[in-house]
Design an enzyme around this catalytic site. Sequence first.
Site, PDB file in Angstrom:
ATOM      1  N   PHE A  53      52.380   5.680  40.767  1.00  0.00           N
ATOM      2  CA  PHE A  53      52.592   5.350  39.620  1.00  0.00           C
ATOM      3  C   PHE A  53      50.762   5.919  38.612  1.00  0.00           C
ATOM      4  O   PHE A  53      51.098   5.738  37.547  1.00  0.00           O
ATOM      5  CB  PHE A  53      53.336   4.450  38.162  1.00  0.00           C
ATOM      6  CG  PHE A  53      53.293   5.500  36.709  1.00  0.00           C
ATOM      7  CD1 PHE A  53      54.715   6.177  37.074  1.00  0.00           C
ATOM      8  CD2 PHE A  53      53.670   4.841  36.224  1.00  0.00           C
ATOM      9  CE1 PHE A  53      55.339   6.760  36.021  1.00  0.00           C
ATOM     10  CE2 PHE A  53      53.931   5.170  34.462  1.00  0.00           C
ATOM     11  CZ  PHE A  53      54.854   6.218  34.727  1.00  0.00           C
ATOM     12  N   GLY A  54      50.492   6.574  39.227  1.00  0.00           N
ATOM     13  CA  GLY A  54      49.360   7.476  39.352  1.00  0.00           C
ATOM     14  C   GLY A  54      49.050   8.117  38.482  1.00  0.00           C
ATOM     15  O   GLY A  54      49.788   9.226  37.887  1.00  0.00           O
ATOM     16  N   GLY A  55      48.139   9.098  38.548  1.00  0.00           N
ATOM     17  CA  GLY A  55      48.195  10.786  38.341  1.00  0.00           C
ATOM     18  C   GLY A  55      49.490  11.283  38.772  1.00  0.00           C
ATOM     19  O   GLY A  55      50.366  12.130  37.608  1.00  0.00           O
ATOM     20  N   LEU A  56      49.772  11.208  39.547  1.00  0.00           N
ATOM     21  CA  LEU A  56      51.233  12.311  39.708  1.00  0.00           C
ATOM     22  C   LEU A  56      51.681  11.491  39.554  1.00  0.00           C
ATOM     23  O   LEU A  56      52.844  12.304  38.579  1.00  0.00           O
ATOM     24  CB  LEU A  56      51.482  12.835  41.187  1.00  0.00           C
ATOM     25  CG  LEU A  56      49.775  14.318  41.735  1.00  0.00           C
ATOM     26  CD1 LEU A  56      49.960  14.053  43.225  1.00  0.00           C
ATOM     27  CD2 LEU A  56      49.808  15.210  40.876  1.00  0.00           C
ATOM     28  N   LYS A  75      49.532  15.364  52.555  1.00  0.00           N
ATOM     29  CA  LYS A  75      48.650  16.523  53.078  1.00  0.00           C
ATOM     30  C   LYS A  75      48.515  16.314  54.102  1.00  0.00           C
ATOM     31  O   LYS A  75      48.211  17.879  54.755  1.00  0.00           O
ATOM     32  CB  LYS A  75      47.954  15.791  51.995  1.00  0.00           C
ATOM     33  CG  LYS A  75      47.730  16.702  50.606  1.00  0.00           C
ATOM     34  CD  LYS A  75      46.855  16.997  49.812  1.00  0.00           C
ATOM     35  CE  LYS A  75      45.964  16.065  48.599  1.00  0.00           C
ATOM     36  NZ  LYS A  75      45.201  15.955  48.333  1.00  0.00           N
ATOM     37  N   THR A 129      43.915  11.023  45.482  1.00  0.00           N
ATOM     38  CA  THR A 129      43.897  12.639  46.084  1.00  0.00           C
ATOM     39  C   THR A 129      42.673  12.980  46.282  1.00  0.00           C
ATOM     40  O   THR A 129      41.834  12.982  46.992  1.00  0.00           O
ATOM     41  CB  THR A 129      44.176  13.580  44.713  1.00  0.00           C
ATOM     42  OG1 THR A 129      45.836  13.459  44.120  1.00  0.00           O
ATOM     43  CG2 THR A 129      44.018  14.544  44.575  1.00  0.00           C
ATOM     44  N   GLU A 185      41.494  10.856  49.232  1.00  0.00           N
ATOM     45  CA  GLU A 185      41.952  11.531  50.720  1.00  0.00           C
ATOM     46  C   GLU A 185      40.989  12.859  50.529  1.00  0.00           C
ATOM     47  O   GLU A 185      41.047  13.418  51.790  1.00  0.00           O
ATOM     48  CB  GLU A 185      43.623  11.962  50.390  1.00  0.00           C
ATOM     49  CG  GLU A 185      43.990  10.321  50.980  1.00  0.00           C
ATOM     50  CD  GLU A 185      45.372  10.591  50.169  1.00  0.00           C
ATOM     51  OE1 GLU A 185      46.481  11.509  50.495  1.00  0.00           O
ATOM     52  OE2 GLU A 185      46.532   9.937  49.333  1.00  0.00           O
ATOM     53  N   HIS A 201      37.752  14.087  54.513  1.00  0.00           N
ATOM     54  CA  HIS A 201      38.477  16.176  54.682  1.00  0.00           C
ATOM     55  C   HIS A 201      36.880  16.299  55.194  1.00  0.00           C
ATOM     56  O   HIS A 201      36.081  17.496  55.288  1.00  0.00           O
ATOM     57  CB  HIS A 201      39.093  17.001  54.026  1.00  0.00           C
ATOM     58  CG  HIS A 201      40.199  16.510  54.150  1.00  0.00           C
ATOM     59  ND1 HIS A 201      41.500  16.666  55.604  1.00  0.00           N
ATOM     60  CD2 HIS A 201      41.069  16.190  53.658  1.00  0.00           C
ATOM     61  CE1 HIS A 201      42.541  16.213  55.388  1.00  0.00           C
ATOM     62  NE2 HIS A 201      42.397  15.873  53.946  1.00  0.00           N
TER      63      HIS A 201
END
Length: 333
Positions: free
Chosen positions: A17-20, A126, A193, A196, A200
């Site tokens: 239940f974070g940003g997304l 992702k 997000t 992660e 990269h």
Amino acid sequence: MNTKHQTQAMRVGILGFGGLGQAASRILSPKQEMLWVAAADQKGFAYHAEGLQADSAIATYHQQGSVGYLEPWGQLSQHSIAELIEKSEVEGYFLALPNLPNTFMADIARLFIQSGWQGVLVDALKRTSAVEQLLELKDELATAGITYMTGCGATPGLLTAAAALAAQSFAEIHQVKITFGVGIANWEAYRATIREDIAHIPGFGVEKASAMSDQDVADLLDKTNGILALENMEHADDIMLELAGICSREQVTVGGIVDTRNPKKPLSTNVQITGRTFEGKISTHTFTLGDETSMAANVCGPAFGYLKAGIGLHQRGIHGLFTAAEIMPQFVR
Ligand code: NAD
């Protein structure tokens, strides 16, 4: 009793239940076909068979740090997802969870398999290596009676599906190039997000990025003026398009720019599909997202479109693992 309940809307849950996750709850509020009944975060969960309210759940999460504090439907728990599965009746879940470590989502899939729960799961994973772990669970998911839709966010997700559609004009695909622009007002709204994405950057990787404290992330972003420039990312769009028989994974590239200090997109998100037609012409189709559409809109919208499609498959007895490149999402009214 509200009208959604009377019309027997699909009963759905949101894990993370974070940003997304929060955006997902707001997207569901006006929907007639889906009723949001369950949520879990790291410290607790909430369940109400007649529907949760996005505003109060979000306010509780911000003020107290967990939906477990939501009165009277919340409960604090060290094993929030396992307890929620046991105590709720949900047809499908959107997994808005961090995939840190890189094995986390596959572990959640195993938790669902072991619980005996049957229904639909949708993720917005992702990394290629994360989707590969789910592929290994394909048979177990099918036997368990779970329909699992993987890679169903924006990229992978919406843009991969657009590439699969665009490919139909060509006899041979030469290149699929995804370029994304993300603008968010502050990185804390989407911690997983951003972590992660940092993973990269050359010299980082998943382990190092997971181990970074919030202060470490803020320090790094200070050095880059809030910008993350990413290229040649390990993104599952490649394996999804390969599995769908469209092109080989080497022909797919993903990169983009994330601005963590400005909600305006630094560039327009697009996917370019280059190929040769049956007449021998080389051409490129381009699908560009509207600049006003946020990352949350482009991830959570498709996720629920695939959840609806997955529920349709599940009702027909079709279980196992599917990707965003092989199933058409269905619009949720
Ligand atoms: P976030 O950090 O804002 O929120 C994560 C939530 O998960 C929090 O509520 C946290 O409490 C909860 N959580 C963590 N561990 C948990 C556990 N063990 N049990 C229950 N809940 C737990 O995350 P976010 O920024 O919203 O990102 C979610 C995911 O979406 C990330 O993995 C990100 O990579 C992915 N994502 C995908 C796309 C795409 O296009 N495919 C785009 C953006 C983000």
